[in-house]
Design a protein around this motif. Structure first.
Motif, PDB file in Angstrom:
ATOM      1  N   MET A  73       6.876  10.916   8.256  1.00 50.72           N
ATOM      2  CA  MET A  73       6.971  11.750   7.060  1.00 50.72           C
ATOM      3  C   MET A  73       7.683  11.015   5.924  1.00 50.72           C
ATOM      4  N   LEU A  74       8.699  10.221   6.257  1.00 52.29           N
ATOM      5  CA  LEU A  74       9.345   9.407   5.225  1.00 52.29           C
ATOM      6  C   LEU A  74       8.358   8.413   4.631  1.00 52.29           C
ATOM      7  N   LEU A  75       7.530   7.810   5.489  1.00 54.73           N
ATOM      8  CA  LEU A  75       6.534   6.855   5.013  1.00 54.73           C
ATOM      9  C   LEU A  75       5.502   7.546   4.116  1.00 54.73           C
ATOM     10  N   LEU A  76       5.054   8.731   4.528  1.00 51.16           N
ATOM     11  CA  LEU A  76       4.093   9.476   3.719  1.00 51.16           C
ATOM     12  C   LEU A  76       4.704   9.874   2.375  1.00 51.16           C
ATOM     13  N   ASN A  77       5.961  10.298   2.396  1.00 48.78           N
ATOM     14  CA  ASN A  77       6.624  10.632   1.131  1.00 48.78           C
ATOM     15  C   ASN A  77       6.682   9.428   0.204  1.00 48.78           C
ATOM     16  N   PHE A  78       6.996   8.272   0.757  1.00 48.81           N
ATOM     17  CA  PHE A  78       7.049   7.053  -0.057  1.00 48.81           C
ATOM     18  C   PHE A  78       5.676   6.746  -0.657  1.00 48.81           C
ATOM     19  N   ILE A  79       4.627   6.853   0.177  1.00 51.67           N
ATOM     20  CA  ILE A  79       3.268   6.584  -0.311  1.00 51.67           C
ATOM     21  C   ILE A  79       2.907   7.557  -1.434  1.00 51.67           C
ATOM     22  N   LEU A  80       3.211   8.833  -1.236  1.00 52.80           N
ATOM     23  CA  LEU A  80       2.875   9.843  -2.238  1.00 52.80           C
ATOM     24  C   LEU A  80       3.667   9.630  -3.528  1.00 52.80           C
ATOM     25  N   LEU A  81       4.925   9.238  -3.421  1.00 52.17           N
ATOM     26  CA  LEU A  81       5.725   8.982  -4.614  1.00 52.17           C
ATOM     27  C   LEU A  81       5.163   7.811  -5.417  1.00 52.17           C
ATOM     28  N   VAL A  82       4.723   6.773  -4.716  1.00 50.51           N
ATOM     29  CA  VAL A  82       4.135   5.617  -5.401  1.00 50.51           C
ATOM     30  C   VAL A  82       2.829   6.023  -6.083  1.00 50.51           C
ATOM     31  N   ILE A  83       1.987   6.757  -5.368  1.00 51.79           N
ATOM     32  CA  ILE A  83       0.719   7.193  -5.953  1.00 51.79           C
ATOM     33  C   ILE A  83       0.969   8.091  -7.166  1.00 51.79           C
ATOM     34  N   GLY A  84       1.978   8.954  -7.078  1.00 50.56           N
ATOM     35  CA  GLY A  84       2.290   9.841  -8.190  1.00 50.56           C
ATOM     36  C   GLY A  84       2.696   9.111  -9.456  1.00 50.56           C
ATOM     37  N   CYS A  85       3.141   7.857  -9.315  1.00 56.15           N
ATOM     38  CA  CYS A  85       3.492   7.064 -10.505  1.00 56.15           C
ATOM     39  C   CYS A  85       2.255   6.644 -11.299  1.00 56.15           C
ATOM     40  N   PHE A  86       1.088   6.667 -10.656  1.00 62.23           N
ATOM     41  CA  PHE A  86      -0.109   6.118 -11.291  1.00 62.23           C
ATOM     42  C   PHE A  86      -1.238   7.131 -11.463  1.00 62.23           C
ATOM     43  N   VAL A  87      -1.245   8.190 -10.661  1.00 61.33           N
ATOM     44  CA  VAL A  87      -2.382   9.118 -10.646  1.00 61.33           C
ATOM     45  C   VAL A  87      -1.876  10.531 -10.936  1.00 61.33           C
TER      46      VAL A  87
END
Length: 586
Positions: free
Chosen positions: A477-491
């Motif tokens: 879940m920490l990994l998924l949160n990190f992925i989603l936070l990065v994606i949220g910076c661009f999309v």
């Protein structure tokens, strides 16, 4: 000629949205007043909504209101002429490639007939103008739900290569400023053509059948309700109420901003709309009290993210459509997380205000003052009561609740506050059809995209990869949160929900995460993206309202991002924060 065509589209879209509001409101009245429900109203509303979606997609292109990533375009500004010509040539290649993939006729896709109306579809051609081109949808209603034979193994290399190719293609298309919805459809078409034996007819069938959904109509209606509240003077009254409650505290105006955003979030369902409505009042007010402009703008941008968490929430509606989750459950699940984020932002305001010497508003607020502002704002505060109470009381569906909120907003704007004119009513309708045109068609293409993901077994592969990384749910879940936070910076939040939900939901459900809780998690993650460069749409709105530079706002945003990140961890690992109200009221 183009301007005339745009005006025809605008009038059609505004008129059809107004007609749908009246139609569904009459349905509610007929059911409860005359005990005689209209059996055909929902089918007609869905049919009109399909026209609104695809004509609206065309209109949004003409108005340049589609969700797209402009970073590469911004970098190319001022580029040498040969670079610009190369980019234009690449655009021509993309258009011709889509022509070739579509078949003998440019942009020729079968039109998915409406199941409810059961009419012969040959007489219905939906003309969708994309730039200078047309996308024609025509077909045979007998093909409803028929996607041909089961797909055979891919023609190309293995599943890993297909996955990498799909996302590389999608990233390239999005990076070249193609609207994200069109990029989804185009990437799906290319992958279907080269890696499977599935007909491209599947894209049209999935796109239209997924939009033939009555709950999806809630999106333009909630957008319209928020616009009407803004045009009707509601936001100013909400600010006055918040000021009477917390304005006297150290950092009081900053806390007023957060509290007003929380109030407005319960009406608008949109982050940028909340920043625009509240920021236009509060940022100048904070500057007058010697608040730093960068701080005032950053705070408003951060507080505006609550607009997509406290119900009603447009991303929650989209997530419910894509995931099959209850909209009402998602609305309830967002209440406590939204309040937690608001409280943490207010605590942050207090700490910063003490350090920088930001005092309260200097006024003495009595209970009589609070009572007066409450009476003036009570009409607005009843909107979330109508929406949530109607849904959970079994009185309305979410779509009907949104329509009742629209009619209620028109009534109080015209007859109670007397600030909503017919001109502003038309502008509110136009704003709603623009956002709907840029949003709803993405849902259709996302379903075709999700169908290809299932064929390529991408969710299963991603789940296997995550399981290989760790078997610990916390780590994953920490990994998924990190992925989603990065994606949220661009999309954008809306586009990301549509793209990522079909990929990640099967993964988290295997970990035992409730789909409702994950809807809140993904929305909060992507809401943080509203205030993180380079995309950060709330930053741009706050900059436009305040006149402060993006760089200055970004320097002041980090304390608020950390507060939201802490709230995200609480929401992720304490399920009762999201699900407590849902279980209590089930």
């Amino acid at each position: 000629m183009r301007n005339a065509f745009d005006k025809i589209e605008e009038v059609f879209l505004v008129g059809s949205l107004a007609f749908n509001v009246v139609l569904i409101f009459i349905q509610v009245v007929m059911r409860y007043v005359f005990q005689n429900s209209l059996s055909w109203s929902e089918e007609l509303a869905r049919y009109i909504f399909l026209w609104q979606t695809w004509v609206g997609a065309s209109y949004a292109v003409g108005m340049r209101r589609h969700f797209r990533v402009e970073m590469l375009v911004d970098l190319m500004k001022g580029a040498p002429p040969q670079v610009v010509r190369a980019r234009r040539a690449a655009g021509v290649v993309r258009v011709r490639a889509l022509h070739r993939l579509a078949g003998e006729r440019p942009y020729s896709f079968p039109y998915q007939a409406l199941a409810g109306l059961r009419r012969h579809a040959d007489s219905h051609r939906v003309g969708v103008r994309l730039g200078a081109d047309r996308m024609r949808h025509d077909g045979d209603p007998s093909r409803l739900g028929d996607e041909g034979p089961a797909p055979r193994p891919a023609k190309g290399s293995g599943l890993l290569m297909e996955t990498l190719l799909l996302f590389a293609l999608l990233i390239v298309l999005i990076a070249t400023s193609i609207p994200i919805g069109i990029a989804l459809g185009l990437a799906t078409a290319i992958m279907l053509h080269f890696t499977t034996n599935v007909s491209l007819i599947m894209i049209a069938q999935k796109s239209f059948s997924s939009l033939d959904s009555f709950p999806l109509l809630a999106i333009p209606f909630f957008i319209l309700a928020g616009a009407l509240m803004s045009y009707g003077g509601i936001s100013r009254r909400l600010v006055a109420l918040a000021e009477s409650l917390v304005g006297f505290i150290i950092g009081g105006l900053a806390m007023v901003t957060v509290l007003a955003c929380m109030f407005f979030a319960a009406i608008s369902g949109s982050g940028p709309a909340t920043v625009s409505a509240i920021g236009s009042f509060m940022i100048p007010a904070m500057k007058e009290r010697n608040y730093d402009g960068g701080f005032a703008s950053a705070l408003t941008a951060a507080a505006g993210t609550i607009g997509v968490i406290i119900p009603p929430s447009i991303p929650f509606v989209l997530y419910s459509i894509v995931s099959g989750t209850s909209v009402g459950d998602l609305f309830l699940a967002g209440v406590v997380p939204g309040v937690i984020i608001g409280v943490l932002l207010m605590l942050n305001c207090y700490v910063i205000a003490r350090k920088k010497g930001y005092l309260g508003d200097g006024k003495v607020h009595t209970l009589a003052d609070a009572g007066k502002t409450f009476r003036e704002a009570v009409w607005a505060l009843l909107v979330p009561v109508i929406i949530l109470g109607g849904i959970y009381g079994g009185v309305f569906t979410p779509t009907e609740a949104a329509v009742v909120a629209v009619v209620y907003s028109v009534f109080i704007g015209i007859f109670v506050y007397k600030e909503l004119t017919f001109a502003s009513l038309y502008e509110a309708l136009k704003d709603a059809v623009l956002v709907n045109g840029a949003t709803s068609f993405m849902v259709g293409f996302s379903m075709a995209f999700a169908a290809y993901l299932a064929m390529a077994q991408i969710p299963a592969k991603l789940g296997a990869w995550l399981a290989g990384v760790s078997t610990d749910t916390i780590v994953i879940m920490l990994l998924l949160n990190f992925i989603l936070l990065v994606i949220g910076c661009f999309v954008d939040n809306i586009a990301a929900v549509i793209i990522l939900t079909p990929i990640l939901l099967p993964v988290v459900t295997r970990l035992g995460i409730d789909p409702v809780q994950f809807g809140v998690i993904i929305t909060v993650n992507l809401a943080i993206g509203f205030v993180t460069p380079p995309y950060g749409i709330n930053l741009f709105v706050a900059s436009a309202v305040s006149g402060e530079s993006i760089e200055k706002i970004s320097k002041n945003i980090m304390p608020f991002v950390l507060s939201m990140g802490f709230a995200l961890l609480l929401i992720t690992f304490i399920p009762s924060l999201s699900l407590g109200l849902v279980h209590l009221l089930r």
